[in-house]
Design an enzyme around this catalytic site. Structure first.
Site, PDB file in Angstrom:
ATOM      1  N   HIS A   4       0.833  -1.208   0.000  1.00 39.25           N
ATOM      2  CA  HIS A   4       0.000   0.000   0.000  1.00 39.25           C
ATOM      3  C   HIS A   4       0.869   1.261   0.000  1.00 39.25           C
ATOM      4  O   HIS A   4       0.671   2.168  -0.816  1.00 39.25           O
ATOM      5  CB  HIS A   4      -0.901  -0.020   1.243  1.00 39.25           C
ATOM      6  N   GLU A   5       1.824   1.287   0.911  1.00 42.36           N
ATOM      7  CA  GLU A   5       2.672   2.474   1.029  1.00 42.36           C
ATOM      8  C   GLU A   5       3.614   2.615  -0.164  1.00 42.36           C
ATOM      9  O   GLU A   5       3.962   3.737  -0.555  1.00 42.36           O
ATOM     10  CB  GLU A   5       3.464   2.440   2.343  1.00 42.36           C
TER      11      GLU A   5
END
Length: 452
Positions: free
Chosen positions: A22-23
């Site tokens: 996600h990051e």
């Protein structure tokens, strides 16, 4: 303790992989947009380990609370910025770049799910052939005309290749009054018949576990084998032995260990006649079910441990497999279906059409992570994909503090022609914090309720 530790490790691996992906979505798009990234952290709170890498000397960190992560970019709203870095500050980028950077995290989770599902399809997803046993009298399946030997091939026009897909198609149909079941019968030579299955008898809370049983849809595992006869119990006194097959009870055919348990449990202290097959000979064995207390109620037991014939299991096994390109297409289709279903389910919870018990928290996630890891690598990969979709959809919700909340601010900026005020931003953040706190409290309550 070993089981608990196993589940915790599986949960941390799940969360770690999904958070990193996600990051990385935020990080990669931020770099492509020319924004300077100061820190990439897995976890929140105090930094417990870090290293600096890359042309911008970005700090790659592990933080103390492993329940998420963040990408910290140069931003004038969060502190003093070196004049040389001002053109690369996040807040100075045009609104479309900011939208791309913020949306990249949830989109990365959805893309990860596509790749994970595609990988399982290339490897081959094991499943169970959707062969039906005779439905109980008075059940929705019985009323629909379904019968023993039917193989389900489609539900509402969507293909079904395994029992797992059958369950998923019916879960998707919840909220509708009926589902159209297409089956092939042994005597049909490939021809299909369609049947209208009523879903009216299934309550919203039932979809989480017992919906198929309520509908009368049962897998056909053949007559169950007796694995062990408990000494001194009714089955032992009736002369039953390990290796016997239970064909019927009180002239009702049984096609799984669960069938035997259901009939026997319903008659504590009652007389039953087991029809048994032993070495090719069929005979009746009368017995009286022993009444025992189970969960505060009386149930009947025969005193046998049952299993499914391994030859039957082998005959029911199927493998759903695709080539690489088709696997990607199927992965994208399944991810889209699950993402849409997640949004629909959240909407139904909000309007009261679905139970809030469907909301789960970290304890349930840890439990399922451990269970899926114990069931094998492919099952665990499928679980990772499912949670990745949930994380992506959750972060796209228009709730302040989440990525979707920031996107809401940016779309408001596009409409009004200027950024939202600091006051509106602050109020929104407080509302978002309160909403997330309530959601987490509900999820933890559900988690604890499932434990007891």
């Amino acid at each position: 303790m070993v089981d608990v530790a196993y589940k915790i490790v599986a949960f941390l691996i799940t969360l770690g992989l999904l958070v990193v992906f996600h990051e990385l979505g935020h990080f990669i798009v931020a770099r492509l947009a020319g924004v300077k990234v100061l820190r990439f952290s897995v976890g929140f709170g105090r930094v417990i380990w870090s290293r600096r890498r890359g042309p911008d000397n970005t700090e790659w960190a592990l933080s103390a609370v492993p329940l998420g992560g963040y990408v910290k970019m140069v931003d004038e709203r969060e502190g003093t910025v070196d004049p040389a870095d001002l053109p690369r500050a996040f807040n100075r980028q045009n609104v479309w770049k900011r939208i791309a950077i913020v949306a990249a995290g949830p989109i990365a989770n959805l893309l990860l799910a596509v790749l994970l599902f595609a990988g399982t399809y290339v490897a081959g997803v094991p499943g169970q052939r959707p062969l039906l046993a005779n439905p109980p009298v008075g059940s929705a399946a019985g009323a629909a005309g379904l019968r023993a030997g039917d193989v389900v091939v489609a539900i509402d026009g969507e293909p079904v290749a395994s029992w797992q897909e059958l369950r998923w198609r019916l879960i998707k149909a919840q909220g509708h009054d009926t589902a159209i079941i297409a089956v092939e019968r042994p005597e049909s030579r490939g021809e299909r018949t369609t049947h209208t299955l009523s879903l009216a008898g299934v309550k919203p809370a039932d979809w989480e576990g017992s919906a198929l049983t309520i509908l009368g849809l049962k897998a056909d595992f053949g007559p169950p084998l007796i694995d062990q006869v408990l000494p001194g119990k009714p089955a032992d006194r009736a002369g039953l032995k390990a290796g016997d097959r239970i064909v019927a009870i009180d002239q009702t055919a049984v096609r799984s260990p669960a069938d035997v348990a259901t009939i026997t449990n319903a008659k504590p202290g009652g007389d039953l006649v087991f029809r048994v097959s032993r070495d090719g000979t069929i005979f009746d064995a009368p017995l009286t079910a022993e009444a025992v207390d189970q969960g505060g109620r009386q149930v009947g037991i025969a005193g046998v441990r049952l299993r499914v014939d391994p030859a039957v299991i082998a005959g029911l096994q199927v493998t759903v497999r695709y080539g690489p390109l088709d696997a990607l297409l199927q992965g994208a289709r399944k991810t889209t279906e699950l993402a849409v279903f997640t949004v629909q389910m959240l909407g139904r919870i909000l309007v009261g059409d679905a139970s809030v018990k469907n909301i789960s928290g970290p304890l349930t996630m840890a439990d399922f992570a451990g269970q899926s890891a114990q069931q094998g690598f492919l099952v665990f990969v499928g679980y990772l994909a499912l949670i990745s979709i949930s994380l992506g959809v959750l972060n796209l919700l228009p709730v302040p503090l989440l990525d979707g909340g920031h996107l809401l601010y940016y779309f408001a900026e596009i409409i009004k022609g200027s950024p939202v005020s600091d006051r509106a931003f602050e109020v929104g953040q407080r509302i978002g914090m309160a909403m997330l706190a309530m959601l987490m409290a509900l999820a933890l309550f559900n988690d604890v309720s499932r434990l007891f």
